[in-house]
Design an enzyme around this catalytic site. Structure first.
Site, mmCIF file in Angstrom:
data_model
loop_
_atom_site.group_PDB
_atom_site.id
_atom_site.type_symbol
_atom_site.label_atom_id
_atom_site.label_comp_id
_atom_site.label_asym_id
_atom_site.label_seq_id
_atom_site.Cartn_x
_atom_site.Cartn_y
_atom_site.Cartn_z
ATOM 1 C CB CYS A 396 -0.828 0.066 1.268
ATOM 2 S SG CYS A 396 -1.831 -1.325 1.633
HETATM 3 N N1 LIG Z 1 -3.585 -0.618 -1.314
HETATM 4 C C1 LIG Z 1 -4.101 -0.649 -0.122
HETATM 5 N N2 LIG Z 1 -4.465 -1.804 0.455
HETATM 6 N N3 LIG Z 1 -4.301 0.549 0.528
HETATM 7 C C2 LIG Z 1 -4.788 0.644 1.900
HETATM 8 C C3 LIG Z 1 -5.426 1.990 2.152
HETATM 9 C C4 LIG Z 1 -5.922 2.188 3.593
HETATM 10 C C5 LIG Z 1 -6.705 3.481 3.737
HETATM 11 N N4 LIG Z 1 -6.972 3.776 5.147
HETATM 12 C C6 LIG Z 1 -8.035 3.401 2.971
HETATM 13 O O1 LIG Z 1 -9.033 3.036 3.560
HETATM 14 O O2 LIG Z 1 -8.069 3.682 1.774
#
Ligand SMILES: NC(=[NH2+])NCCC[C@H](N)C(=O)O
Length: 406
Positions: A396
């Site tokens: 991420c």
């Molecule tokens: N590629 C990923 N898994 N990104 C995670 C993003 C987390 C972020 N708090 C959201 O809800 O968007």
């Protein structure tokens, strides 16, 4: 020659984009965590220490790490676009009162560009603007109990999502929630004005497109195959549009659309599925068996042909599309109900592969990590207990700009 080259999830990582957590983290409040897609409040200095260590570990492996805030600054300066950027950011900020907009614009333009970029990420508390200096609009007065004039953007360190590189191009995304859709302005300016990225980069999607798609759902499985999750964050219509555009450019030959359902815990495909070697993937057991997968390929007259895969077994679908005899799916925390739920929640499946079989993981998922090592992978384990409070892991927090072709 394009500055973007990403033809797999595992080719040796040469250049990657990140964002160092900043003061936006100190504008997270318990009452508004849901609005900003957080589950807890990270300790900024701890998150910065962990992020700096993460960067150092990648640099030790020969990866060039560049920062979103620096590229955005360089792009805005190169395009002499500071006022254009500030006007657009203000138009998307949620500020209602014209007099407040004027004051905020003056404050931002008085800063040097880098400081201005960081401030637009941090947001504005209501107390930062002397209330006697502006005639409140009715809307402002109605919102006076909300402590922010402009929300922070605390998810920016998840640089994977606002735009996604694929082949020699990029998908500048339209995101699910307003708080994150605002983040896409930085990528927009980088690919509009930055000397390295404004030309020779195919634009497969735009922040002005209607349907939503996020980078955590977009995986480059090979030079020919994309995998995109149909999820809480990505609409099936967006996948069709993106597929049509990449096919038109001859960039890929197939898009596999994985229906992972709409769940916060599985918000993106990369929270339950990442590629760690030529024929190995991490997987969350809940998606291993009964996943609906659709194959999109170039059809007649530029149309997209869509076929639902008969097999719901991911291993069969992946082996077929990647031309492999078989693939190995390594279940998060061994697949046990309790352990896999616990370690997936802390991004045990959200790994970053920096070369075939060399994988960056959070050290806090020991059962998954032990299993990955038993499958012959070399792990780079990094602390992430503050970083993970935003519900994201090593994949991420990175957007590859250049990987070596396999
Ligand atoms: N590629 C990923 N898994 N990104 C995670 C993003 C987390 C972020 N708090 C959201 O809800 O968007």
């Amino acid at each position: 020659m394009s500055a973007i080259n990403v033809t797999s999830e595992i080719g040796k990582l040469k250049k990657v984009l990140v964002h160092r957590p900043g003061k936006e983290m100190e504008n997270l409040m318990p009452d508004y965590l849901d609005r900003l897609l957080f589950d807890d409040i990270p300790y900024l200095e701890g998150a910065q220490r962990e992020h700096d260590n993460f960067v150092k570990e990648m640099e030790k492996e020969g990866v060039e790490v560049v920062y979103l805030e620096k590229l955005a600054t360089e792009a805005i300066d190169a395009g002499d676009a500071k006022e254009e950027f500030v006007d657009q950011w203000i138009s998307e900020s949620g500020i209602v009162s014209e007099s407040v907009k004027t004051i905020v614009k003056e404050q931002l333009l008085a800063m040097d560009t880098f400081e201005m970029v960081l401030k637009t990420m941090e947001g504005f508390r209501r107390t930062e603007i002397n209330s006697e200096n502006f005639a409140s609009s009715l809307a402002d007065l109605m919102e006076s109990d909300y402590p922010f004039l402009v929300d922070p953007m605390p998810n920016l360190y998840f640089s994977r999502d606002p735009f996604a590189t694929m082949g020699n191009g990029v998908s500048i995304n339209k995101m699910f929630a307003e708080t994150r859709n605002r983040e896409t302005i930085y990528g927009h300016y980088i690919f509009k004005y930055h000397p390295e990225y404004k030309e020779n980069v195919d634009k497969f999607y735009s922040r002005d497109d209607e349907n939503r798609i996020e980078g955590g759902d977009e995986l480059v499985l090979s030079k020919d195959v994309l995998a995109i999750g149909i999820s809480e964050r990505t609409d099936s219509r967006a996948i069709e549009i993106l597929a049509k555009r990449v096919f038109e450019k001859g960039a890929f030959k197939e898009v596999l659309a994985f229906d992972i359902g709409e769940h916060r815990k599985f918000m993106h495909l990369d929270t339950v599925f990442t590629m760690v070697d030529y024929d190995k993937f991490t997987i969350h057991p809940e998606i291993e068996g009964g996943l609906r997968v659709f194959s999109l390929t170039p059809g007649e007259n530029g149309e997209v042909k869509i076929v639902e895969k008969e097999s719901h077994k991911l291993s069969e679908v992946l082996a077929q599309s990647l031309g492999l005899d078989s693939v190995t799916l390594i279940p998060c925390a061994g697949g046990g109900l309790v352990d896999s739920a616990r370690e997936q929640w802390n991004d045990g499946s959200n790994t970053l592969t920096i070369a075939p079989g060399v994988v960056v993981v959070y050290d806090r998922n020991p059962i998954t990590n032990d299993l990955l090592e038993k499958h012959g992978l070399r792990l780079i384990k990094v602390p992430g207990s503050e970083l993970v409070r935003g519900r994201g892991g090593p994949r991420c927090m990175t957007m590859p700009l250049v990987r070596e072709d396999l």
